[in-house]
Design an enzyme around this catalytic site. Sequence first.
Site, PDB file in Angstrom:
ATOM      1  N   ASP A  76      -2.524  -0.794  10.161  1.00 36.51           N
ATOM      2  CA  ASP A  76      -2.738  -0.839   8.701  1.00 36.51           C
ATOM      3  C   ASP A  76      -3.487  -2.092   8.243  1.00 36.51           C
ATOM      4  O   ASP A  76      -3.954  -2.154   7.108  1.00 36.51           O
ATOM      5  CB  ASP A  76      -1.377  -0.810   7.982  1.00 36.51           C
ATOM      6  CG  ASP A  76      -0.879   0.615   7.776  1.00 36.51           C
ATOM      7  OD1 ASP A  76       0.335   0.791   7.598  1.00 36.51           O
ATOM      8  OD2 ASP A  76      -1.721   1.538   7.797  1.00 36.51           O
TER       9      ASP A  76
ATOM     10  N   LYS B   6       0.857  -1.200   0.000  1.00 35.21           N
ATOM     11  CA  LYS B   6       0.000   0.000   0.000  1.00 35.21           C
ATOM     12  C   LYS B   6       0.884   1.238   0.000  1.00 35.21           C
ATOM     13  O   LYS B   6       2.033   1.189   0.434  1.00 35.21           O
ATOM     14  CB  LYS B   6      -0.948   0.028   1.211  1.00 35.21           C
ATOM     15  CG  LYS B   6      -0.281   0.119   2.578  1.00 35.21           C
ATOM     16  CD  LYS B   6      -0.034   1.528   3.094  1.00 35.21           C
ATOM     17  CE  LYS B   6       0.663   1.497   4.436  1.00 35.21           C
ATOM     18  NZ  LYS B   6       1.333   2.796   4.763  1.00 35.21           N
TER      19      LYS B   6
HETATM   20  C1  LIG Z   1       1.751   5.230   9.037  1.00 36.40           C
HETATM   21  C2  LIG Z   1       0.709   4.217   8.638  1.00 36.40           C
HETATM   22  O1  LIG Z   1       1.333   3.120   7.990  1.00 36.40           O
HETATM   23  C3  LIG Z   1      -0.251   4.882   7.645  1.00 36.40           C
HETATM   24  O2  LIG Z   1      -0.995   3.960   6.936  1.00 36.40           O
HETATM   25  C4  LIG Z   1      -0.057   3.714   9.848  1.00 36.40           C
HETATM   26  O3  LIG Z   1      -0.621   4.775  10.561  1.00 36.40           O
HETATM   27  C5  LIG Z   1       0.855   2.930  10.800  1.00 36.40           C
HETATM   28  O4  LIG Z   1       0.421   1.611  10.735  1.00 36.40           O
HETATM   29  P1  LIG Z   1       1.379   0.420  11.262  1.00 36.40           P
HETATM   30  O5  LIG Z   1       2.694   0.488  10.574  1.00 36.40           O
HETATM   31  O6  LIG Z   1       0.567  -0.810  11.203  1.00 36.40           O
HETATM   32  O7  LIG Z   1       1.641   0.872  12.766  1.00 36.40           O
HETATM   33  P2  LIG Z   1       1.440  -0.012  14.075  1.00 36.40           P
HETATM   34  O8  LIG Z   1       2.346  -1.175  13.999  1.00 36.40           O
HETATM   35  O9  LIG Z   1      -0.016  -0.197  14.339  1.00 36.40           O
HETATM   36  O10 LIG Z   1       1.951   1.042  15.183  1.00 36.40           O
HETATM   37  C6  LIG Z   1       3.307   1.156  15.502  1.00 36.40           C
HETATM   38  C7  LIG Z   1       3.417   2.333  16.473  1.00 36.40           C
HETATM   39  O11 LIG Z   1       3.211   3.565  15.749  1.00 36.40           O
HETATM   40  C8  LIG Z   1       2.473   4.483  16.547  1.00 36.40           C
HETATM   41  N1  LIG Z   1       1.185   4.776  15.873  1.00 36.40           N
HETATM   42  C9  LIG Z   1       0.710   3.972  14.882  1.00 36.40           C
HETATM   43  C10 LIG Z   1      -0.484   4.309  14.259  1.00 36.40           C
HETATM   44  C11 LIG Z   1      -1.180   5.449  14.685  1.00 36.40           C
HETATM   45  N2  LIG Z   1      -2.351   5.798  14.110  1.00 36.40           N
HETATM   46  N3  LIG Z   1      -0.679   6.229  15.680  1.00 36.40           N
HETATM   47  C12 LIG Z   1       0.500   5.913  16.282  1.00 36.40           C
HETATM   48  O12 LIG Z   1       0.942   6.625  17.203  1.00 36.40           O
HETATM   49  C13 LIG Z   1       2.259   3.811  17.905  1.00 36.40           C
HETATM   50  O13 LIG Z   1       3.342   4.132  18.767  1.00 36.40           O
HETATM   51  C14 LIG Z   1       2.317   2.334  17.541  1.00 36.40           C
HETATM   52  O14 LIG Z   1       2.687   1.509  18.638  1.00 36.40           O
HETATM   53  N1  LIG Z   2       5.141 -10.417   7.716  1.00 31.18           N
HETATM   54  C1  LIG Z   2       6.137  -9.538   7.947  1.00 31.18           C
HETATM   55  N2  LIG Z   2       6.819  -9.017   6.909  1.00 31.18           N
HETATM   56  C2  LIG Z   2       7.798  -8.103   7.114  1.00 31.18           C
HETATM   57  N3  LIG Z   2       8.189  -7.659   8.346  1.00 31.18           N
HETATM   58  C3  LIG Z   2       7.528  -8.164   9.403  1.00 31.18           C
HETATM   59  C4  LIG Z   2       6.481  -9.115   9.249  1.00 31.18           C
HETATM   60  N4  LIG Z   2       6.018  -9.424  10.481  1.00 31.18           N
HETATM   61  C5  LIG Z   2       6.733  -8.697  11.357  1.00 31.18           C
HETATM   62  N5  LIG Z   2       7.659  -7.950  10.733  1.00 31.18           N
HETATM   63  C6  LIG Z   2       8.569  -7.021  11.446  1.00 31.18           C
HETATM   64  O1  LIG Z   2       7.906  -5.749  11.431  1.00 31.18           O
HETATM   65  C7  LIG Z   2       8.800  -4.732  10.969  1.00 31.18           C
HETATM   66  C8  LIG Z   2       8.013  -3.744  10.164  1.00 31.18           C
HETATM   67  O2  LIG Z   2       7.633  -4.443   8.987  1.00 31.18           O
HETATM   68  P1  LIG Z   2       6.900  -3.633   7.840  1.00 31.18           P
HETATM   69  O3  LIG Z   2       7.541  -2.292   7.724  1.00 31.18           O
HETATM   70  O4  LIG Z   2       6.826  -4.490   6.622  1.00 31.18           O
HETATM   71  O5  LIG Z   2       5.476  -3.529   8.486  1.00 31.18           O
HETATM   72  P2  LIG Z   2       4.332  -2.486   8.310  1.00 31.18           P
HETATM   73  O6  LIG Z   2       4.231  -1.757   9.597  1.00 31.18           O
HETATM   74  O7  LIG Z   2       3.157  -3.220   7.809  1.00 31.18           O
HETATM   75  O8  LIG Z   2       4.800  -1.502   7.160  1.00 31.18           O
HETATM   76  P3  LIG Z   2       5.213   0.006   7.213  1.00 31.18           P
HETATM   77  O9  LIG Z   2       5.215   0.476   8.633  1.00 31.18           O
HETATM   78  O10 LIG Z   2       6.584  -0.025   6.599  1.00 31.18           O
HETATM   79  O11 LIG Z   2       4.190   0.672   6.360  1.00 31.18           O
HETATM   80  C9  LIG Z   2       9.850  -5.455  10.136  1.00 31.18           C
HETATM   81  O12 LIG Z   2      11.087  -4.752  10.191  1.00 31.18           O
HETATM   82  C10 LIG Z   2       9.926  -6.831  10.782  1.00 31.18           C
HETATM   83  O13 LIG Z   2      10.900  -6.832  11.803  1.00 31.18           O
END
Ligand SMILES: C[C@](O)(CO)[C@H](O)COP(=O)(O)OP(=O)(O)OC[C@H]1O[C@@H](n2ccc(N)nc2=O)[C@H](O)[C@@H]1O
Ligand SMILES: Nc1ncnc2c1ncn2[C@@H]1O[C@H](COP(=O)(O)OP(=O)(O)OP(=O)(O)O)[C@@H](O)[C@H]1O
EC number: 2.7.1.148
Length: 281
Positions: free
Chosen positions: A138, A11
């Site tokens: 996401d 995405k």
């Molecule tokens: C930046 C985006 O990728 C845009 O689509 C999303 O908002 C983030 O989605 P994501 O990568 O799945 O993030 P997550 O793994 O849920 O969150 C990781 C960390 O980012 C911060 N986080 C994430 C999403 C959000 N709306 N607010 C936050 O503050 C929080 O500290 C959370 O613990």
């Molecule tokens: N299925 C997976 N594929 C890739 N990384 C993963 C996966 N599951 C856990 N991880 C861990 O999560 C971290 C973040 O992965 P990735 O950035 O692909 O996730 P995302 O949050 O969906 O994407 P982004 O934040 O980049 O939009 C990676 O560095 C890896 O350590």
Amino acid sequence: MNSFKIKSYAKINLALNVTGKKSKLHNIESLISFIDLHDSITLRESKIKQHKINFFGKFSKNISKINTISKLLKILDNKNLLNNKKYEIKVIKNIPQKAGMGGGSMNAASLLNFFIEKKIIKLKKSEIRKISNEIGSDVILGIKPSFAILLSNGDIKKYKNKIKFYILVAKPNFGCSTKYIYSKVNSFSKPQFNPPKQKLFEAKYLKNLDNHLEKVALNKYPELKIIKSYLSGLHDTLFARMSGSGSSIVAYFHSKKACKKACSQYKRKFNSHWCIESKTI
Ligand SMILES: C[C@](O)(CO)[C@H](O)COP(=O)(O)OP(=O)(O)OC[C@H]1O[C@@H](n2ccc(N)nc2=O)[C@H](O)[C@@H]1O
Ligand SMILES: Nc1ncnc2c1ncn2[C@@H]1O[C@H](COP(=O)(O)OP(=O)(O)OP(=O)(O)O)[C@@H](O)[C@H]1O
């Protein structure tokens, strides 16, 4: 046992506003599209005692045993939704990690979609949302993936065939921590995408939007500033913007020819970066 092939598409966020923070997570609104780049997941039911998950390919390094796929399977097993079936799962990682392209999240979303579409599990919409949110913010976007407008109240509006861009996706040799980038956001903007209007699908309007997280990332990583400015300066670029929390920067074009030309120019200039031509789907 049959084996199934699942495409787990990346995405991109065409625009993203942080509109507040009511809990551990920030409230955001965003325009999200999927692109023609995917991880390839192969899934096979197996007689093994435990699920088996292996990652291969260019972007498979350092993915721990506890990953988005294992988290999904654990949740489904705890709810006894898989009727003790165990799966052997192989993932070829073509989507870079920490790129803002949802690689990990969409692996879980694609698998959940598969189990639902094959009627292996039956879940209400609210249950799907809850399970998705337990894995990451996401993931829900990847359930029945299509162009989506994520509203700051959490509602998601989905659309078909509303935008068509050829895109260049560039990523330097480092990733961005989503947690870190969000932690440095110190101001909020007013919601702009509700109610969704036709102009949200038009390049002339999209080019003037922002990714609120980009300012944080470009301040922290000057190399991203250089990439964005180079791509924005190319003759046919409509606009260039970081996706999600980075580190990928996406440049948007109306034609495949312009995109191809930009890609070869970029590769000459930044030959150590990852750079692909793709398109919105
Ligand atoms: C930046 C985006 O990728 C845009 O689509 C999303 O908002 C983030 O989605 P994501 O990568 O799945 O993030 P997550 O793994 O849920 O969150 C990781 C960390 O980012 C911060 N986080 C994430 C999403 C959000 N709306 N607010 C936050 O503050 C929080 O500290 C959370 O613990
Ligand atoms: N299925 C997976 N594929 C890739 N990384 C993963 C996966 N599951 C856990 N991880 C861990 O999560 C971290 C973040 O992965 P990735 O950035 O692909 O996730 P995302 O949050 O969906 O994407 P982004 O934040 O980049 O939009 C990676 O560095 C890896 O350590």
